[in-house]
Scaffold this active site. Structure first.
Site, short mmCIF file in Angstrom:
data_model
loop_
_atom_site.label_atom_id
_atom_site.label_comp_id
_atom_site.label_asym_id
_atom_site.label_seq_id
_atom_site.Cartn_x
_atom_site.Cartn_y
_atom_site.Cartn_z
N HIS A 141 0.81 -1.22 0.00
CA HIS A 141 0.00 0.00 0.00
C HIS A 141 0.85 1.28 0.00
O HIS A 141 0.45 2.28 0.57
CB HIS A 141 -1.01 -0.02 1.16
CG HIS A 141 -0.38 -0.07 2.53
ND1 HIS A 141 -0.90 -0.85 3.55
CD2 HIS A 141 0.69 0.56 3.06
CE1 HIS A 141 -0.16 -0.67 4.64
NE2 HIS A 141 0.81 0.18 4.37
N HIS B 136 -1.59 4.74 9.77
CA HIS B 136 -0.21 5.25 9.96
C HIS B 136 -0.26 6.56 10.75
O HIS B 136 0.07 7.63 10.23
CB HIS B 136 0.46 5.47 8.60
CG HIS B 136 0.52 4.24 7.73
ND1 HIS B 136 -0.57 3.72 7.10
CD2 HIS B 136 1.56 3.45 7.39
CE1 HIS B 136 -0.21 2.64 6.39
NE2 HIS B 136 1.08 2.46 6.55
N HIS C 147 10.76 -3.62 3.57
CA HIS C 147 10.17 -2.34 3.94
C HIS C 147 10.93 -1.69 5.08
O HIS C 147 10.71 -2.02 6.24
CB HIS C 147 8.76 -2.70 4.42
CG HIS C 147 7.74 -1.65 4.28
ND1 HIS C 147 6.51 -1.92 3.77
CD2 HIS C 147 7.71 -0.36 4.60
CE1 HIS C 147 5.77 -0.84 3.78
NE2 HIS C 147 6.49 0.13 4.29
N GLU D 291 4.44 -5.11 8.74
CA GLU D 291 3.12 -4.92 8.10
C GLU D 291 2.59 -6.23 7.51
O GLU D 291 1.39 -6.42 7.38
CB GLU D 291 3.20 -3.86 6.97
CG GLU D 291 3.27 -2.44 7.49
CD GLU D 291 3.10 -1.38 6.38
OE1 GLU D 291 2.95 -0.21 6.74
OE2 GLU D 291 3.13 -1.71 5.18
C1 DHB Z 1 5.92 3.35 1.98
C2 DHB Z 1 5.19 2.18 2.18
C3 DHB Z 1 4.27 2.12 3.20
O1 DHB Z 1 3.56 1.00 3.49
C4 DHB Z 1 4.01 3.21 3.97
O2 DHB Z 1 3.04 3.11 4.89
C5 DHB Z 1 4.74 4.38 3.79
C6 DHB Z 1 5.69 4.44 2.77
C7 DHB Z 1 6.92 3.44 0.88
O3 DHB Z 1 7.07 2.47 0.14
O4 DHB Z 1 7.50 4.47 0.72
FE FE Z 2 2.40 1.20 5.40
#
Ligand code: DHB
Ligand code: FE
Length: 287
Positions: A20, A67, A201, A248
């Site tokens: 996401h 978030h 991530h 996540e």
């Molecule tokens: C990114 C991915 C995430 O799931 C998020 O919450 C914030 C940033 C990213 O890929 O930059």
């Molecule tokens: Fe995220």
């Protein structure tokens, strides 16, 4: 009641896993999803858009994480079930995304809340909730830019932002309880479950931009073929192998828990990098 005298029940027929990353939402909203950087990512979802147009779920049960948007640091529920009539896109700092308001299904939400709590999953009930990129980006990837989202959504927000996040095994068990809840709802609804977030991530500090494609592939294989084993991946392994926000991925286990033990992998897509992370996407159908 149908002709046979038997009440038709809701049924979960399929599951979707989907990263996401907010940049994907921005790319769609600003009309640059066809540029050299984003085109290969959005291409990986072309089949998915066709699939979901054919599958035509009546409702999406969508597992995501907030978030620090709907919840600030003063209050962080582990599992929060959306029980509202609708869920407005939140202002994440640049104004709300220009996407449709997400419509809910209060009666089904109330039924799920009752079933889960009586089943000893003490979830938080959200009678109002704004939703951030965690929820709206997967809708964009699967449906593009419609005037209205094609079906209602029941959201479940999972805390993966502040330690301690729930274990994958707890998420998997919750998914099974959600299936029991949904499939005891007396209305003929075809339901698709979404698990969002991930994959590799890490957004901060020295390992920012960490990508571990081998681990991501193994994660997907285990999720599909041996979830009883995969749901035992420890917090430390997520952190070490998939980065500080790799956790996540426990949300994919809620989705997996709503499906049969045996599922067909209908579609898999993986792409690196997208902003700072890996995009992973699966479509699973009950066998
Ligand atoms: C990114 C991915 C995430 O799931 C998020 O919450 C914030 C940033 C990213 O890929 O930059
Ligand atoms: Fe995220």
């Amino acid at each position: 009641m149908c002709m046979s005298g038997k009440t038709k029940m809701a049924k979960i027929t399929s599951g979707v896993a989907c990263s996401h990353a907010p940049a994907l939402g921005v790319a769609s909203d600003s009309g640059i999803s066809n540029d050299d950087y984003y085109a290969p990512i959005f291409k990986g979802f072309e089949y998915s858009k066709e699939w979901i147009a054919k599958e035509k779920p009546d409702l999406i049960f969508l597992v995501y994480n907030d978030h620090c948007t709907a919840f600030d640091a003063s209050m962080i529920p582990t599992f929060a079930l959306g029980c509202a009539h609708e869920y407005p896109p939140a202002d994440e700092g640049w104004g709300p995304r220009p996407v449709p308001v997400v419509k809910g299904h209060r009666k089904l939400s109330a039924h799920i809340a009752q079933s889960l709590i009586l089943d000893k999953f003490d979830i938080t009930i959200m009678n109002e909730m704004e939703v951030d990129h965690g929820l709206t980006v997967p809708l964009t990837m699967m449906f593009g830019r419609p005037e209205e989202w094609p079906c209602p959504v029941v959201p479940l927000a999972v805390n993966v932002v502040q330690y301690p996040a729930p274990l994958g095994a707890r998420c998997f068990a919750l998914g099974k309880a959600i299936r029991k809840a949904i499939e005891s709802y007396p209305e003929a609804l075809k339901v698709c479950a979404f698990g969002t977030g991930g994959m590799s991530h890490q957004l901060q500090h020295q390992r920012a931009g960490l990508i571990n494609s081998e681990w991501d592939a193994r994660f997907m294989d285990l999720l599909i073929n041996d979830p009883e084993q995969g749901c035992r991946i420890s917090h430390v392994e997520y952190l070490r192998e998939a980065g500080s926000e790799g956790i996540e991925l426990v949300m994919w286990y809620v989705m997996r828990g709503t499906l049969n033990e045996d599922v067909n992998e209908v579609h898999r897509f993986y792409h690196v990098p997208a902003s700072n992370t890996a995009v992973g996407h699966l479509i699973l159908e009950n066998r």
